[in-house]
Design an enzyme around this catalytic site. Structure first.
Site, mmCIF file in Angstrom:
data_model
loop_
_atom_site.group_PDB
_atom_site.id
_atom_site.type_symbol
_atom_site.label_atom_id
_atom_site.label_comp_id
_atom_site.label_asym_id
_atom_site.label_seq_id
_atom_site.Cartn_x
_atom_site.Cartn_y
_atom_site.Cartn_z
ATOM 1 N N ASP A 141 -17.112 45.360 13.609
ATOM 2 C CA ASP A 141 -15.704 45.220 13.960
ATOM 3 C C ASP A 141 -14.828 45.694 12.801
ATOM 4 O O ASP A 141 -15.249 45.670 11.639
ATOM 5 C CB ASP A 141 -15.366 43.757 14.271
ATOM 6 C CG ASP A 141 -16.107 43.228 15.482
ATOM 7 O OD1 ASP A 141 -16.529 44.042 16.321
ATOM 8 O OD2 ASP A 141 -16.265 41.997 15.577
ATOM 9 N N LYS A 142 -13.607 46.066 13.106
ATOM 10 C CA LYS A 142 -12.698 46.610 12.102
ATOM 11 C C LYS A 142 -12.551 45.700 10.896
ATOM 12 O O LYS A 142 -12.521 46.160 9.747
ATOM 13 C CB LYS A 142 -11.331 46.891 12.728
ATOM 14 C CG LYS A 142 -10.345 47.582 11.803
ATOM 15 C CD LYS A 142 -9.085 47.987 12.547
ATOM 16 C CE LYS A 142 -8.135 48.766 11.642
ATOM 17 N NZ LYS A 142 -6.930 49.229 12.379
#
Length: 301
Positions: A141-142
């Site tokens: 995830d970012k």
């Protein structure tokens, strides 16, 4: 361990005893499951074969034979590379492991996107004289940090993809969660699916896909009512650790999407350890990714 050496654009592999009697066709299609397009290119160019031998791909291999494959060449779009500081954890001629910082996507979501780890990896390799497009084998995830594995060529990428599917790529995460976990360790086996009320969120759902997370308590922080947890994944569902730990009542600190309090600038999740068999040499590689921003305490030995 299998001897695999890059010589310019050519990969040379020394045939080990365990390949004795099989053919190149068998190796490409049944053992490696090499991309059909790549195998077709080798066949049409007539550049893949056994050094010093004129037999075709159906001839049995002998230990000590040298397989030669035209594998290394530019695949990078001209505007893809972008300079960013990166932390290289491991690298050889075939694979690259980077420590992803928070706030960065693993790869561009559409053509022309920048500020991803894949953009930075392409620039790093280009500056080293390797103008190639690195293939990301998995994602984070970012705002999740830690180790991400890239392949430098199509064959290594295909083999690593299979290893990931067969759960041979082992990933261990550190997570800082709310609450003091009573069980020292456990396994969460709850299916995960999309949340129809929220486009970017996932949830435990009977109609979702199988998901298995193993967890182990590393350290309790009673004064903060928090627990440092080590997690291992048998599956790789989107937001899997975040969903599973929230489901058992211990959401990640900073993970407001899944019930965590906004006491940190991001969800407290870090891909701390990566272990995988090398796609060509078959040697086991183990890499540790240090926490760069101090959000999560390092594991206590």
């Amino acid at each position: 361990m299998i001897k695999a050496v890059k010589k310019g654009p050519i990969l040379e592999i020394t045939v080990p005893k365990k390949w004795a009697g099989i053919t190149l066709n068998h190796l490409f299609q049944d053992d490696w499951h090499a991309p059909k397009k790549l195998v077709h290119e080798w066949r049409m160019s007539r550049t893949a074969g056994i050094k010093g031998r004129t037999e075709g791909w159906e001839a049995p291999l002998s230990p000590g034979d040298i397989i030669q494959l035209p594998l290394f060449y530019s695949e990078q779009p001209p505007d893809f590379a972008e300079f960013m500081d990166i932390d290289v954890l491991y690298e050889d001629d075939f694979v690259l492991v980077l420590n992803k910082p928070a706030g960065m996507d693993t790869h561009p979501s559409q053509p022309g996107d920048k500020n991803s780890l894949q953009n930075a990896a392409a620039f790093y390799l280009m500056m080293k004289g390797e103008p190639i497009l690195p293939f990301h084998i998995h994602r984070l995830d970012k705002d999740t940090t830690g180790a991400i594995l890239f392949a430098k060529d199509r064959l290594s990428a295909a083999i690593l993809d299979q290893q990931l599917e067969k759960r041979e790529v082992k990933r261990t995460y550190l997570a800082l969660v709310h609450g003091l976990m009573k069980k020292k360790q456990g396994t969460i086996k709850e299916k995960i699916g999309s949340d129809r009320h929220h486009g970017s969120r996932r949830r435990v759902s009977a109609s979702g896909k199988d998901a298995v997370t193993h967890y182990e308590v590393v350290k309790l922080f009673p004064e903060k009512n928090m627990t440092l947890v080590k997690c291992r994944l048998d599956t790789g569902r989107t937001h899997q650790i975040r969903v599973h730990l929230s489901f058992i009542g211990h959401p990640l600190a900073g993970d407001v999407l899944y019930g965590g309090r906004p006491i940190l600038p991001r969800q407290a999740l870090h891909a701390w350890n990566l272990r995988f068999p090398h796609p060509l040499t078959e040697e086991w590689i183990e890499v540790h990714a240090p926490v760069m921003d101090g959000i999560i305490p390092e594991e206590q030995n």
